[in-house]
Scaffold this motif. Structure first.
Motif, PDB file in Angstrom:
ATOM      1  N   UNK A  22       1.018  -0.905   0.072  1.00  0.00           N
ATOM      2  CA  UNK A  22       0.404  -0.031   0.192  1.00  0.00           C
ATOM      3  C   UNK A  22       0.872   0.912   0.336  1.00  0.00           C
ATOM      4  N   UNK A  23       1.780   1.355   0.214  1.00  0.00           N
ATOM      5  CA  UNK A  23       2.847   2.711   1.153  1.00  0.00           C
ATOM      6  C   UNK A  23       3.549   2.433  -0.506  1.00  0.00           C
ATOM      7  N   UNK A  24       3.672   1.476  -1.450  1.00  0.00           N
ATOM      8  CA  UNK A  24       4.183   1.173  -3.063  1.00  0.00           C
ATOM      9  C   UNK A  24       3.498   1.807  -3.985  1.00  0.00           C
ATOM     10  N   UNK A  25       2.508   1.546  -3.409  1.00  0.00           N
ATOM     11  CA  UNK A  25       1.223   2.151  -4.180  1.00  0.00           C
ATOM     12  C   UNK A  25       1.182   3.446  -4.134  1.00  0.00           C
ATOM     13  N   UNK A  26       0.794   4.393  -2.945  1.00  0.00           N
ATOM     14  CA  UNK A  26       0.882   5.388  -2.588  1.00  0.00           C
ATOM     15  C   UNK A  26       2.033   5.983  -2.498  1.00  0.00           C
ATOM     16  N   UNK A  27       3.214   6.333  -3.092  1.00  0.00           N
ATOM     17  CA  UNK A  27       4.463   6.636  -4.048  1.00  0.00           C
ATOM     18  C   UNK A  27       4.585   6.638  -5.363  1.00  0.00           C
ATOM     19  N   UNK A  28       4.197   5.485  -5.591  1.00  0.00           N
ATOM     20  CA  UNK A  28       3.857   5.804  -7.023  1.00  0.00           C
ATOM     21  C   UNK A  28       2.398   6.378  -7.450  1.00  0.00           C
ATOM     22  N   UNK A  29       2.695   5.928  -9.334  1.00  0.00           N
ATOM     23  CA  UNK A  29       1.639   6.310  -9.947  1.00  0.00           C
ATOM     24  C   UNK A  29       1.068   5.838 -11.045  1.00  0.00           C
ATOM     25  N   UNK A  30       1.325   4.926 -10.814  1.00  0.00           N
ATOM     26  CA  UNK A  30       0.618   3.305 -11.196  1.00  0.00           C
ATOM     27  C   UNK A  30      -1.106   3.268 -10.884  1.00  0.00           C
ATOM     28  N   UNK A  31      -1.917   3.316 -11.594  1.00  0.00           N
ATOM     29  CA  UNK A  31      -3.378   3.390 -10.854  1.00  0.00           C
ATOM     30  C   UNK A  31      -3.897   1.583 -10.355  1.00  0.00           C
ATOM     31  N   UNK A  32      -4.779   1.783 -10.107  1.00  0.00           N
ATOM     32  CA  UNK A  32      -4.861   0.921  -9.756  1.00  0.00           C
ATOM     33  C   UNK A  32      -5.013  -0.255  -9.959  1.00  0.00           C
ATOM     34  N   UNK A  33      -5.750  -0.734 -11.492  1.00  0.00           N
ATOM     35  CA  UNK A  33      -5.431  -2.038 -12.241  1.00  0.00           C
ATOM     36  C   UNK A  33      -4.148  -2.186 -12.670  1.00  0.00           C
ATOM     37  N   UNK A  34      -3.601  -1.327 -13.225  1.00  0.00           N
ATOM     38  CA  UNK A  34      -1.758  -1.847 -13.517  1.00  0.00           C
ATOM     39  C   UNK A  34      -0.403  -2.547 -12.886  1.00  0.00           C
ATOM     40  N   UNK A  35      -1.035  -1.430 -11.003  1.00  0.00           N
ATOM     41  CA  UNK A  35      -0.408  -1.880  -9.424  1.00  0.00           C
ATOM     42  C   UNK A  35      -0.496  -3.029  -9.643  1.00  0.00           C
ATOM     43  N   UNK A  36      -2.175  -4.016  -9.524  1.00  0.00           N
ATOM     44  CA  UNK A  36      -3.000  -5.127  -9.208  1.00  0.00           C
ATOM     45  C   UNK A  36      -2.519  -5.689 -10.064  1.00  0.00           C
ATOM     46  N   UNK A  37      -2.613  -5.798 -11.638  1.00  0.00           N
ATOM     47  CA  UNK A  37      -1.922  -6.613 -12.415  1.00  0.00           C
ATOM     48  C   UNK A  37      -0.221  -6.855 -11.999  1.00  0.00           C
ATOM     49  N   UNK A  38       0.572  -5.933 -11.635  1.00  0.00           N
ATOM     50  CA  UNK A  38       1.907  -5.661 -12.197  1.00  0.00           C
ATOM     51  C   UNK A  38       2.522  -6.881 -11.337  1.00  0.00           C
ATOM     52  N   UNK A  39       1.457  -7.048  -9.706  1.00  0.00           N
ATOM     53  CA  UNK A  39       1.629  -7.935  -7.849  1.00  0.00           C
ATOM     54  C   UNK A  39       0.874  -8.372  -7.733  1.00  0.00           C
ATOM     55  N   UNK A  40       0.438  -9.295  -8.912  1.00  0.00           N
ATOM     56  CA  UNK A  40      -0.509 -10.356  -9.164  1.00  0.00           C
ATOM     57  C   UNK A  40      -1.760 -10.355  -8.078  1.00  0.00           C
ATOM     58  N   UNK A  42      -5.931  -8.962  -6.443  1.00  0.00           N
ATOM     59  CA  UNK A  42      -6.793  -8.754  -7.662  1.00  0.00           C
ATOM     60  C   UNK A  42      -7.479  -7.375  -7.134  1.00  0.00           C
ATOM     61  N   UNK A  43      -8.218  -6.586  -7.553  1.00  0.00           N
ATOM     62  CA  UNK A  43      -8.411  -5.540  -7.578  1.00  0.00           C
ATOM     63  C   UNK A  43      -9.229  -5.525  -6.423  1.00  0.00           C
ATOM     64  N   UNK A  44     -10.204  -7.121  -5.726  1.00  0.00           N
ATOM     65  CA  UNK A  44     -11.020  -6.713  -4.530  1.00  0.00           C
ATOM     66  C   UNK A  44     -10.376  -6.845  -3.170  1.00  0.00           C
ATOM     67  N   UNK A  45      -9.387  -7.854  -4.082  1.00  0.00           N
ATOM     68  CA  UNK A  45      -8.523  -8.007  -2.616  1.00  0.00           C
ATOM     69  C   UNK A  45      -7.563  -6.363  -2.278  1.00  0.00           C
ATOM     70  N   UNK A  46      -7.100  -5.734  -3.322  1.00  0.00           N
ATOM     71  CA  UNK A  46      -6.388  -4.860  -2.997  1.00  0.00           C
ATOM     72  C   UNK A  46      -6.889  -3.642  -2.069  1.00  0.00           C
ATOM     73  N   UNK A  47      -8.680  -3.553  -2.842  1.00  0.00           N
ATOM     74  CA  UNK A  47      -9.777  -2.099  -2.171  1.00  0.00           C
ATOM     75  C   UNK A  47      -9.841  -2.616  -0.668  1.00  0.00           C
TER      76      UNK A  47
END
Length: 105
Positions: A22-40, A42-47
């Motif tokens: 979550x810290x990595x996501x906040x620091x980066x500039x990728x959207x949720x779909x790209x970040x979730x795909x990169x780290x395997x 699911x979008x539901x789990x991420x949210x």
């Protein structure tokens, strides 16, 4: 068509790993779909992780006190402004519970 090929494999992650992601996501500039795909992930789990592990400093809740601007030290005189709360002018002392209700409006 085999739908299992589209599923993201489920990995168990520790609380520390989730917080780091979550810290990595906040620091980066990728959207949720790209970040979730990169780290395997699911979008539901991420949210779900975001709602569960959201840090208090990123989303502070309002405090229990309202800021008042005192107009004059002689507030007992009728017609003299006592205090102002969110643009609402008070001409006499009021209870704290009354101020709290005013701030909810």
């Amino acid at each position: 068509m085999d739908q299992s090929a589209n599923k993201i494999p489920r990995l168990r992650r520790s609380k520390k790993q989730i917080e780091e992601l979550l810290k990595e996501f906040e620091k980066g500039n990728a959207n949720v779909a790209e970040f979730c795909g990169l780290h395997s992930i699911s979008k539901a789990a991420f949210h779900k992780w975001q709602s569960r592990y959201r840090r208090k400093e990123t989303n502070p809740k309002p405090g229990g006190f309202a800021k008042l601007k005192m107009a004059t030290p002689d507030a007992g005189v009728p017609g003299v402004l006592f205090a102002e709360v969110h643009g609402i002018k008070l001409y006499q002392p009021v209870a704290a519970s009354y101020l709290k209700e005013l701030c909810r409006l």
